[in-house]
Design an enzyme around this catalytic site. Sequence first.
Site, PDB file in Angstrom:
ATOM      1  N   ASP A   1      -0.837 -36.666  67.062  1.00 11.52           N
ATOM      2  CA  ASP A   1      -0.697 -36.272  68.467  1.00 11.52           C
ATOM      3  C   ASP A   1      -1.964 -35.525  68.874  1.00 11.52           C
ATOM      4  O   ASP A   1      -2.416 -34.638  68.139  1.00 11.52           O
ATOM      5  CB  ASP A   1       0.519 -35.353  68.647  1.00 11.52           C
ATOM      6  CG  ASP A   1       1.839 -36.106  68.445  1.00 11.52           C
ATOM      7  OD1 ASP A   1       1.808 -37.355  68.400  1.00 11.52           O
ATOM      8  OD2 ASP A   1       2.883 -35.444  68.316  1.00 11.52           O
TER       9      ASP A   1
ATOM     10  N   ASP B   1      13.906 -42.598  70.696  1.00 13.74           N
ATOM     11  CA  ASP B   1      14.108 -41.194  70.335  1.00 13.74           C
ATOM     12  C   ASP B   1      15.561 -41.036  69.920  1.00 13.74           C
ATOM     13  O   ASP B   1      16.463 -41.408  70.669  1.00 13.74           O
ATOM     14  CB  ASP B   1      13.815 -40.282  71.528  1.00 13.74           C
ATOM     15  CG  ASP B   1      12.317 -40.158  71.783  1.00 13.74           C
ATOM     16  OD1 ASP B   1      11.532 -40.618  70.947  1.00 13.74           O
ATOM     17  OD2 ASP B   1      11.941 -39.590  72.828  1.00 13.74           O
TER      18      ASP B   1
END
Lengths: 239, 261
Positions: B130, B11
């Site tokens: 997702d 990330d």
Amino acid sequence: MSPVARASGASSAGRPVGGAPRIGVVDYGAGNLVSIGQALARVGAEVRRVRRSDDLHDVQGLVVPGVGAAGPAMRRLGRTGLVEPLRDWVAADRPFLGICLGLQLLFEGSDEDGAETLGLLAGRTVMLESAPRLPHIGWNQVERRRAHPLFAGIAPAADFYFVHSYAGRPAGTEGEAAILAETEHGRRFVSAVARGALLGVQFHPERSAGDGLRLLANFVAIAAEGGGRARVRPEAVSC
Amino acid sequence: MLTRRVVPCLDVADGRVVKGTRFIDLRDEGDPAELAERYVREGADEIVFLDIAAAPAGRATLLDAVRRTAGRAFVPLTVGGGVHSVPEMRAVLRSGADKVSLNTAAVADPDLVRRCARAFGRQAVVVAIDTRARPKGGWEVVVRGGRQPTGRDALAWAERAAELGAGELLVTSMDRDGTGEGFDLALLRAVAERVSVPVIASGGAAGPADFVAAVRAGADAVLAASIFHRRIHAIADVKAAMARAGIRVRAAGAIGAGAVA
């Protein structure tokens, strides 16, 4: 010392003998040149961008990368005016490494979009047969049919990174003889070719970590030796 | 035969690796290129950068990190976050990334997948999906980091994304993400049966056994973030467990592997 021993010795030392060999990377807008340029520089090459025929005159080896479909790539290549100079380069048996689409373009044509390609190797680019999944993406074994300086110092079971759905299928006696390695994804397909100093790999050495860098170092060494002479005694090389 | 891939995900915000619950309690964990290189040394088969801020201000530093990583890691590099157009994708690829992962932007504009695949080839286009399980069965697509439901069926979207030109699907269970409860195996099985493109499993890994289970459910690659960042498990341990389970994996090797002094 034989050229072969020098070539392979140079690759294991990481830096080719006699300064930085000049390697041209053909830029025809059909591929990412960043990674191949960085990888060649990492193994000691002086990387030159080749956009037109003038750029070829003082390079010792030529890399043709490329991703995507053959038709648009051939059209872009045509616009650079590099098609005939590339044919001359190969005809003179000067060191040449086609990567992925850069290998496929060497064949006569591609089933992907019906495009006519360079025709420097007998055979066509065809879709991978009986593949469990397409595209064929990931690390896979490159099984060599014979020893070659391009694979010097690389373990026989080494994995390389592939990203493609099509592959060149050599035809005829001459095409068969050029097959250097095969890989299995569903059926077996040709993953590396070698005919003199004309070399091609379907995988991406610039994305294949240590073994990929070694292969590129070997190509740089072959180019530094002037190509054809590097294969005088292939049996001297342990692959 | 292909190896199954182990893919650490970093990330990134403002060009730095961050860790913490997404957008909350972010802690600076270092330079993306350095971490990526370390992961490759430990056997990572690919690297994914997720630009979680995707803010214009941090974009230049992200692309700089991509450039530096591409020059050090020499494995495939995927960048997700912040790409809504062909020119934005071009900028990422020109920095040295091999693939771009499209998520919310692709749900909002499915044709973006087709345009990107046409411009750069499908091998460069990953569609990230997702999902959340529906109470009555099946899965729904969620966007904006899992906070926004779309009402769209995840399996139908997976099929459509592959048709439009996705070269791979990155399938995340938001129910499992960060929980350490293991991957949603039913979801992976359902997606892998529906599409012929490679499927990357994400969300829920706690240990090596989860990677083995994901592959057995049909995943071609397995992505994880926190268990690697926090050094709960090394990539090499995960690969060793996979190999013991009879799954072919690439032997970990140094980036240079003796090729460069």
